[in-house]
Design a protein around this motif. Sequence first.
Motif, PDB file in Angstrom:
ATOM      1  N   ASP A  46      46.103  28.227  30.809  1.00  0.00           N
ATOM      2  CA  ASP A  46      45.597  28.531  32.153  1.00  0.00           C
ATOM      3  C   ASP A  46      46.316  29.725  32.779  1.00  0.00           C
ATOM      4  O   ASP A  46      46.066  30.077  33.925  1.00  0.00           O
ATOM      5  CB  ASP A  46      45.674  27.307  33.068  1.00  0.00           C
ATOM      6  N   GLN A  47      47.173  30.384  32.008  1.00  0.00           N
ATOM      7  CA  GLN A  47      47.910  31.555  32.491  1.00  0.00           C
ATOM      8  C   GLN A  47      46.974  32.762  32.611  1.00  0.00           C
ATOM      9  O   GLN A  47      46.259  33.099  31.676  1.00  0.00           O
ATOM     10  CB  GLN A  47      49.040  31.898  31.525  1.00  0.00           C
ATOM     11  N   ASN A  48      47.013  33.422  33.751  1.00  0.00           N
ATOM     12  CA  ASN A  48      46.247  34.651  33.933  1.00  0.00           C
ATOM     13  C   ASN A  48      47.069  35.826  33.421  1.00  0.00           C
ATOM     14  O   ASN A  48      48.279  35.879  33.600  1.00  0.00           O
ATOM     15  CB  ASN A  48      45.911  34.877  35.405  1.00  0.00           C
ATOM     16  N   LYS A  49      46.394  36.739  32.767  1.00  0.00           N
ATOM     17  CA  LYS A  49      47.000  37.990  32.332  1.00  0.00           C
ATOM     18  C   LYS A  49      46.189  39.091  32.999  1.00  0.00           C
ATOM     19  O   LYS A  49      45.848  38.971  34.168  1.00  0.00           O
ATOM     20  CB  LYS A  49      46.969  38.069  30.803  1.00  0.00           C
ATOM     21  N   VAL A  50      45.828  40.128  32.281  1.00  0.00           N
ATOM     22  CA  VAL A  50      44.914  41.142  32.822  1.00  0.00           C
ATOM     23  C   VAL A  50      43.566  40.477  33.105  1.00  0.00           C
ATOM     24  O   VAL A  50      42.903  40.775  34.084  1.00  0.00           O
ATOM     25  CB  VAL A  50      44.760  42.320  31.839  1.00  0.00           C
ATOM     26  N   GLY A  51      43.168  39.556  32.252  1.00  0.00           N
ATOM     27  CA  GLY A  51      41.973  38.740  32.439  1.00  0.00           C
ATOM     28  C   GLY A  51      42.387  37.316  32.750  1.00  0.00           C
ATOM     29  O   GLY A  51      43.551  36.945  32.585  1.00  0.00           O
ATOM     30  N   PRO A  52      41.452  36.487  33.182  1.00  0.00           N
ATOM     31  CA  PRO A  52      41.788  35.108  33.545  1.00  0.00           C
ATOM     32  C   PRO A  52      42.114  34.255  32.323  1.00  0.00           C
ATOM     33  O   PRO A  52      41.639  34.510  31.219  1.00  0.00           O
ATOM     34  CB  PRO A  52      40.517  34.600  34.235  1.00  0.00           C
ATOM     35  N   GLY A  53      42.933  33.220  32.544  1.00  0.00           N
ATOM     36  CA  GLY A  53      43.213  32.248  31.492  1.00  0.00           C
ATOM     37  C   GLY A  53      41.945  31.506  31.106  1.00  0.00           C
ATOM     38  O   GLY A  53      41.064  31.274  31.941  1.00  0.00           O
ATOM     39  N   LEU A  54      41.852  31.132  29.840  1.00  0.00           N
ATOM     40  CA  LEU A  54      40.602  30.561  29.333  1.00  0.00           C
ATOM     41  C   LEU A  54      40.657  29.060  29.030  1.00  0.00           C
ATOM     42  O   LEU A  54      39.681  28.499  28.550  1.00  0.00           O
ATOM     43  CB  LEU A  54      40.179  31.318  28.071  1.00  0.00           C
ATOM     44  N   GLN A  55      41.771  28.405  29.334  1.00  0.00           N
ATOM     45  CA  GLN A  55      41.845  26.968  29.068  1.00  0.00           C
ATOM     46  C   GLN A  55      40.769  26.241  29.863  1.00  0.00           C
ATOM     47  O   GLN A  55      40.571  26.507  31.052  1.00  0.00           O
ATOM     48  CB  GLN A  55      43.214  26.427  29.435  1.00  0.00           C
ATOM     49  N   ASN A  56      40.067  25.352  29.200  1.00  0.00           N
ATOM     50  CA  ASN A  56      39.001  24.553  29.822  1.00  0.00           C
ATOM     51  C   ASN A  56      37.884  25.394  30.422  1.00  0.00           C
ATOM     52  O   ASN A  56      37.253  24.998  31.391  1.00  0.00           O
ATOM     53  CB  ASN A  56      39.580  23.611  30.884  1.00  0.00           C
ATOM     54  N   VAL A  57      37.607  26.551  29.845  1.00  0.00           N
ATOM     55  CA  VAL A  57      36.581  27.428  30.399  1.00  0.00           C
ATOM     56  C   VAL A  57      35.181  26.825  30.255  1.00  0.00           C
ATOM     57  O   VAL A  57      34.348  26.983  31.148  1.00  0.00           O
ATOM     58  CB  VAL A  57      36.652  28.847  29.790  1.00  0.00           C
ATOM     59  N   VAL A  58      34.907  26.118  29.166  1.00  0.00           N
ATOM     60  CA  VAL A  58      33.584  25.517  28.985  1.00  0.00           C
ATOM     61  C   VAL A  58      33.430  24.375  29.985  1.00  0.00           C
ATOM     62  O   VAL A  58      34.262  23.479  30.071  1.00  0.00           O
ATOM     63  CB  VAL A  58      33.392  25.011  27.539  1.00  0.00           C
ATOM     64  N   GLY A  59      32.390  24.472  30.793  1.00  0.00           N
ATOM     65  CA  GLY A  59      32.133  23.486  31.829  1.00  0.00           C
ATOM     66  C   GLY A  59      32.713  23.857  33.181  1.00  0.00           C
ATOM     67  O   GLY A  59      32.473  23.182  34.172  1.00  0.00           O
TER      68      GLY A  59
END
Length: 101
Positions: A46-59
């Motif tokens: 869930d860490q944001n870098k230049v782009g958003p974190g992708l953990q649990n992105v589906v749903g």
Amino acid sequence: MRKIIPNAAATALFLSLSSASALADGDAENGKKLFARCSACHAITDQNKVGPGLQNVVGRPAASQPQYKYSTALTASGLTWDEVNLDAFLKAPTTVVKSTA
């Protein structure tokens, strides 16, 4: 429908972007190689870098990762990420959400 576990969601996303057959075959090594191109900007946590974190992105609703500044267009899109719209967005973002950054 393919089952995607939360921390593997990002890998599955990027597998589908470049190789649908790799996803169907469960080619984790290919997924790691493909995600390497994306990991400079995105984390599968869930860490944001230049782009958003992708953990649990589906749903998850689009533009909902805390502490990340999204484009106005993506914020107003009303999308909830699923396999279909993620595949389309990754291939051609502005065809899914006009004027997104």
